[in-house]
Design a protein around this motif. Structure first.
Motif, PDB file in Angstrom:
ATOM      1  N   ASN A   5       9.825  -1.821  18.441  1.00 11.38           N
ATOM      2  CA  ASN A   5       8.714  -1.378  19.072  1.00 11.38           C
ATOM      3  C   ASN A   5       8.726  -0.306  18.608  1.00 11.38           C
ATOM      4  OD1 ASN A   5      10.082  -2.340  21.471  1.00 11.38           O
ATOM      5  ND2 ASN A   5      12.172  -1.141  21.816  1.00 11.38           N
ATOM      6  N   LYS A   6       9.641   0.529  17.716  1.00 13.64           N
ATOM      7  CA  LYS A   6       8.901   1.948  17.506  1.00 13.64           C
ATOM      8  C   LYS A   6       8.947   1.641  15.917  1.00 13.64           C
ATOM      9  CE  LYS A   6       9.836   4.945  21.331  1.00 13.64           C
ATOM     10  NZ  LYS A   6      10.999   6.096  21.905  1.00 13.64           N
ATOM     11  N   VAL A   7       8.061   1.550  15.469  1.00 19.08           N
ATOM     12  CA  VAL A   7       8.289   1.053  14.196  1.00 19.08           C
ATOM     13  C   VAL A   7       6.648   1.879  12.999  1.00 19.08           C
ATOM     14  CG1 VAL A   7       6.365  -0.980  14.062  1.00 19.08           C
ATOM     15  CG2 VAL A   7       8.200  -1.032  11.754  1.00 19.08           C
ATOM     16  N   HIS A   8       7.297   1.813  11.803  1.00 21.37           N
ATOM     17  CA  HIS A   8       6.003   2.520  11.786  1.00 21.37           C
ATOM     18  C   HIS A   8       5.795   2.449   9.773  1.00 21.37           C
ATOM     19  CE1 HIS A   8       2.859   5.386   9.003  1.00 21.37           C
ATOM     20  NE2 HIS A   8       4.820   5.810   8.116  1.00 21.37           N
ATOM     21  N   ILE A   9       4.861   1.973   9.776  1.00 22.14           N
ATOM     22  CA  ILE A   9       4.355   0.626   8.380  1.00 22.14           C
ATOM     23  C   ILE A   9       4.059   0.929   7.298  1.00 22.14           C
ATOM     24  CG2 ILE A   9       3.369  -0.987   7.460  1.00 22.14           C
ATOM     25  CD1 ILE A   9       2.395  -2.463  10.499  1.00 22.14           C
ATOM     26  N   VAL A  10       5.512   1.663   6.382  1.00 21.45           N
ATOM     27  CA  VAL A  10       4.628   3.134   5.351  1.00 21.45           C
ATOM     28  C   VAL A  10       4.104   2.333   4.812  1.00 21.45           C
ATOM     29  CG1 VAL A  10       5.955   3.633   3.830  1.00 21.45           C
ATOM     30  CG2 VAL A  10       6.698   3.781   5.581  1.00 21.45           C
ATOM     31  N   ARG A  11       4.464   0.858   4.197  1.00 22.22           N
ATOM     32  CA  ARG A  11       3.428  -0.190   2.943  1.00 22.22           C
ATOM     33  C   ARG A  11       3.256  -1.320   3.314  1.00 22.22           C
ATOM     34  NH1 ARG A  11       5.080   2.373  -1.532  1.00 22.22           N
ATOM     35  NH2 ARG A  11       7.165   0.754  -1.579  1.00 22.22           N
ATOM     36  N   LEU A  12       2.327  -2.124   3.363  1.00 21.34           N
ATOM     37  CA  LEU A  12       2.210  -3.587   3.389  1.00 21.34           C
ATOM     38  C   LEU A  12       1.514  -4.291   1.954  1.00 21.34           C
ATOM     39  CD1 LEU A  12       3.033  -5.749   4.760  1.00 21.34           C
ATOM     40  CD2 LEU A  12       0.803  -5.523   6.774  1.00 21.34           C
ATOM     41  N   LEU A  13       2.182  -5.207   1.449  1.00 19.69           N
ATOM     42  CA  LEU A  13       0.972  -5.685   0.472  1.00 19.69           C
ATOM     43  C   LEU A  13       1.616  -6.960  -0.109  1.00 19.69           C
ATOM     44  CD1 LEU A  13       2.255  -4.563  -2.664  1.00 19.69           C
ATOM     45  CD2 LEU A  13       2.041  -2.410  -1.786  1.00 19.69           C
ATOM     46  N   PRO A  14       0.813  -7.729  -0.814  1.00 17.46           N
ATOM     47  CA  PRO A  14       1.243  -9.154  -1.012  1.00 17.46           C
ATOM     48  C   PRO A  14       1.662  -9.046  -1.853  1.00 17.46           C
ATOM     49  CG  PRO A  14      -1.192  -8.860  -1.369  1.00 17.46           C
ATOM     50  CD  PRO A  14      -0.723  -6.947  -0.905  1.00 17.46           C
ATOM     51  N   GLY A  15       2.552 -10.208  -2.233  1.00 20.15           N
ATOM     52  CA  GLY A  15       3.633 -10.487  -3.363  1.00 20.15           C
ATOM     53  C   GLY A  15       4.582 -11.587  -3.400  1.00 20.15           C
ATOM     54  N   PHE A  16       5.738 -11.950  -4.701  1.00 19.76           N
ATOM     55  CA  PHE A  16       5.298 -12.988  -4.781  1.00 19.76           C
ATOM     56  C   PHE A  16       7.163 -13.016  -4.760  1.00 19.76           C
ATOM     57  CE2 PHE A  16       6.806 -16.694  -7.509  1.00 19.76           C
ATOM     58  CZ  PHE A  16       5.876 -17.500  -7.155  1.00 19.76           C
ATOM     59  N   LYS A  17       8.235 -13.601  -3.689  1.00 19.20           N
ATOM     60  CA  LYS A  17       9.620 -13.329  -4.429  1.00 19.20           C
ATOM     61  C   LYS A  17       9.691 -14.592  -3.310  1.00 19.20           C
ATOM     62  CE  LYS A  17      13.503 -11.189  -1.728  1.00 19.20           C
ATOM     63  NZ  LYS A  17      14.070 -12.445  -1.493  1.00 19.20           N
ATOM     64  N   ASP A  18      10.916 -14.954  -5.093  1.00 18.94           N
ATOM     65  CA  ASP A  18      11.444 -16.617  -4.777  1.00 18.94           C
ATOM     66  C   ASP A  18      10.667 -17.556  -4.510  1.00 18.94           C
ATOM     67  OD1 ASP A  18      13.704 -14.694  -4.868  1.00 18.94           O
ATOM     68  OD2 ASP A  18      14.079 -14.979  -2.842  1.00 18.94           O
ATOM     69  N   GLY A  19       9.627 -18.074  -5.315  1.00 20.41           N
ATOM     70  CA  GLY A  19       8.497 -18.949  -5.478  1.00 20.41           C
ATOM     71  C   GLY A  19       7.619 -18.983  -3.978  1.00 20.41           C
ATOM     72  N   GLN A  20       7.575 -17.810  -3.733  1.00 20.86           N
ATOM     73  CA  GLN A  20       6.503 -17.934  -2.491  1.00 20.86           C
ATOM     74  C   GLN A  20       5.526 -16.852  -2.659  1.00 20.86           C
ATOM     75  OE1 GLN A  20       6.417 -19.882   0.185  1.00 20.86           O
ATOM     76  NE2 GLN A  20       8.701 -21.427  -0.391  1.00 20.86           N
ATOM     77  N   TYR A  21       4.776 -16.731  -2.118  1.00 21.32           N
ATOM     78  CA  TYR A  21       3.792 -16.003  -1.920  1.00 21.32           C
ATOM     79  C   TYR A  21       3.857 -15.383  -0.844  1.00 21.32           C
ATOM     80  CZ  TYR A  21       0.972 -18.430  -5.440  1.00 21.32           C
ATOM     81  OH  TYR A  21       0.499 -18.333  -7.246  1.00 21.32           O
ATOM     82  N   ILE A  22       3.984 -13.951  -0.150  1.00 17.55           N
ATOM     83  CA  ILE A  22       4.216 -13.390   0.655  1.00 17.55           C
ATOM     84  C   ILE A  22       3.902 -11.674   1.097  1.00 17.55           C
ATOM     85  CG2 ILE A  22       7.214 -14.153   0.400  1.00 17.55           C
ATOM     86  CD1 ILE A  22       7.687 -10.802  -0.707  1.00 17.55           C
ATOM     87  N   TRP A  23       4.266 -11.207   2.859  1.00 16.59           N
ATOM     88  CA  TRP A  23       3.900 -10.203   2.409  1.00 16.59           C
ATOM     89  C   TRP A  23       5.220  -9.139   2.733  1.00 16.59           C
ATOM     90  CZ3 TRP A  23      -0.950  -8.132   2.716  1.00 16.59           C
ATOM     91  CH2 TRP A  23      -2.124  -8.906   3.418  1.00 16.59           C
ATOM     92  N   GLN A  24       4.710  -7.974   1.369  1.00 15.74           N
ATOM     93  CA  GLN A  24       5.888  -7.087   1.463  1.00 15.74           C
ATOM     94  C   GLN A  24       5.653  -6.268   2.040  1.00 15.74           C
ATOM     95  OE1 GLN A  24       6.815  -6.737  -2.562  1.00 15.74           O
ATOM     96  NE2 GLN A  24       8.007  -4.245  -1.978  1.00 15.74           N
ATOM     97  N   ALA A  25       6.796  -5.833   3.446  1.00 16.26           N
ATOM     98  CA  ALA A  25       6.738  -4.612   4.132  1.00 16.26           C
ATOM     99  C   ALA A  25       8.234  -3.097   4.042  1.00 16.26           C
ATOM    100  CB  ALA A  25       6.664  -5.010   5.023  1.00 16.26           C
ATOM    101  N   MET A  26       6.812  -2.195   3.629  1.00 16.60           N
ATOM    102  CA  MET A  26       7.798  -1.323   3.705  1.00 16.60           C
ATOM    103  C   MET A  26       8.235  -0.563   5.067  1.00 16.60           C
ATOM    104  SD  MET A  26       9.012   2.051   1.523  1.00 16.60           S
ATOM    105  CE  MET A  26       9.965   2.699   1.234  1.00 16.60           C
ATOM    106  N   LEU A  27       9.243  -0.432   5.955  1.00 13.35           N
ATOM    107  CA  LEU A  27       8.605  -0.048   7.620  1.00 13.35           C
ATOM    108  C   LEU A  27       9.894   1.166   7.852  1.00 13.35           C
ATOM    109  CD1 LEU A  27       8.996  -3.437   9.399  1.00 13.35           C
ATOM    110  CD2 LEU A  27       6.947  -2.447   8.553  1.00 13.35           C
ATOM    111  N   GLU A  28       9.521   1.551   8.421  1.00 19.25           N
ATOM    112  CA  GLU A  28      10.665   2.684   8.883  1.00 19.25           C
ATOM    113  C   GLU A  28      10.605   2.283  10.491  1.00 19.25           C
ATOM    114  OE1 GLU A  28      11.429   7.543   9.810  1.00 19.25           O
ATOM    115  OE2 GLU A  28       9.504   6.753   9.312  1.00 19.25           O
ATOM    116  N   ARG A  29      11.957   2.422  10.904  1.00 16.09           N
ATOM    117  CA  ARG A  29      12.070   1.543  11.963  1.00 16.09           C
ATOM    118  C   ARG A  29      13.665   1.792  12.677  1.00 16.09           C
ATOM    119  NH1 ARG A  29      15.320  -3.052  12.431  1.00 16.09           N
ATOM    120  NH2 ARG A  29      15.209  -4.047  10.601  1.00 16.09           N
ATOM    121  N   ALA A  30      14.364   2.353  13.313  1.00 16.55           N
ATOM    122  CA  ALA A  30      15.247   2.107  14.360  1.00 16.55           C
ATOM    123  C   ALA A  30      16.456   1.253  13.590  1.00 16.55           C
ATOM    124  CB  ALA A  30      15.508   2.364  15.171  1.00 16.55           C
ATOM    125  N   ASP A  31      17.230   1.689  12.995  1.00 15.84           N
ATOM    126  CA  ASP A  31      17.798   1.306  13.271  1.00 15.84           C
ATOM    127  C   ASP A  31      19.175   0.428  14.524  1.00 15.84           C
ATOM    128  OD1 ASP A  31      20.440   3.314  13.452  1.00 15.84           O
ATOM    129  OD2 ASP A  31      20.730   3.222  11.142  1.00 15.84           O
TER     130      ASP A  31
END
Length: 173
Positions: free
Chosen positions: A118-144
């Motif tokens: 619902n209420k999310v702020h995307i701080v950073r979204l960048l392509p990356g690589f993790k555990d053998g997979q090409y990924i999107w790495q997102a840093m989000l600010e959202r409610a817990d």
């Protein structure tokens, strides 16, 4: 007989130009320091672009992003000689090139994340690589769970944008 007067000059006349000169020198020193600090990163980025161009000839480079998770990798975004959008993943020991249409675009990934929470702020979204997979790495600010805003790292597969791996919550302040 007239009295001769000696004019007393104001010292303040000299303080203002001196202060301006010192301020200009200080700004120049800070600028040169920042240039010196960033020189290594600019050289590294030029080497990354050179390595990406050895893999696929890019005529236009739109972005170079650095991703740090398992390894430090760079992703060079640009267009090749045919005008196709490409992403070149530059690892420490290899270079992998993909067409942009092989994965979900950044804007589509942002829309997908905003639809997920619902209420999310995307701080950073960048392509990356993790555990053998090409990924999107997102840093989000959202409610817990308690409703407090908190920062999280989310990972999504580059190919289709589906969630991948664990969600890492950063501690509250």
């Amino acid at each position: 007989m007239e009295r001769s007067r000696t004019r007393r000059r104001s010292k303040w006349k000299w303080y203002i130009p001196l202060a301006v000169l010192i301020l200009i020198l200080l700004i120049a020193a800070v600028y040169m320091y920042v240039q010196y600090i960033n020189a290594d990163e600019r050289v590294k980025e030029a080497d990354i672009i050179r390595r990406a161009n050895e893999s696929v000839k890019l005529t236009e480079i739109s972005d170079v992003e650095k991703s740090v998770w398992d390894d430090v990798i760079y992703v060079v975004e640009g267009k090749d000689e045919q005008g196709q959008e490409r992403l070149v993943w530059v690892f420490p020991n290899k270079v992998v090139s993909m067409y942009a249409f092989e994965g979900i675009k950044k804007e589509a990934m942002k829309a997908k994340i905003k639809a997920q929470y619902n209420k999310v702020h995307i701080v950073r979204l960048l392509p990356g690589f993790k555990d053998g997979q090409y990924i999107w790495q997102a840093m989000l600010e959202r409610a817990d769970e308690q409703g407090n805003n908190r920062y999280y790292y989310h990972f999504y597969l580059f190919a289709d944008g589906s969630p991948f791996g664990e969600i890492y919550g950063l501690p509250n302040k």
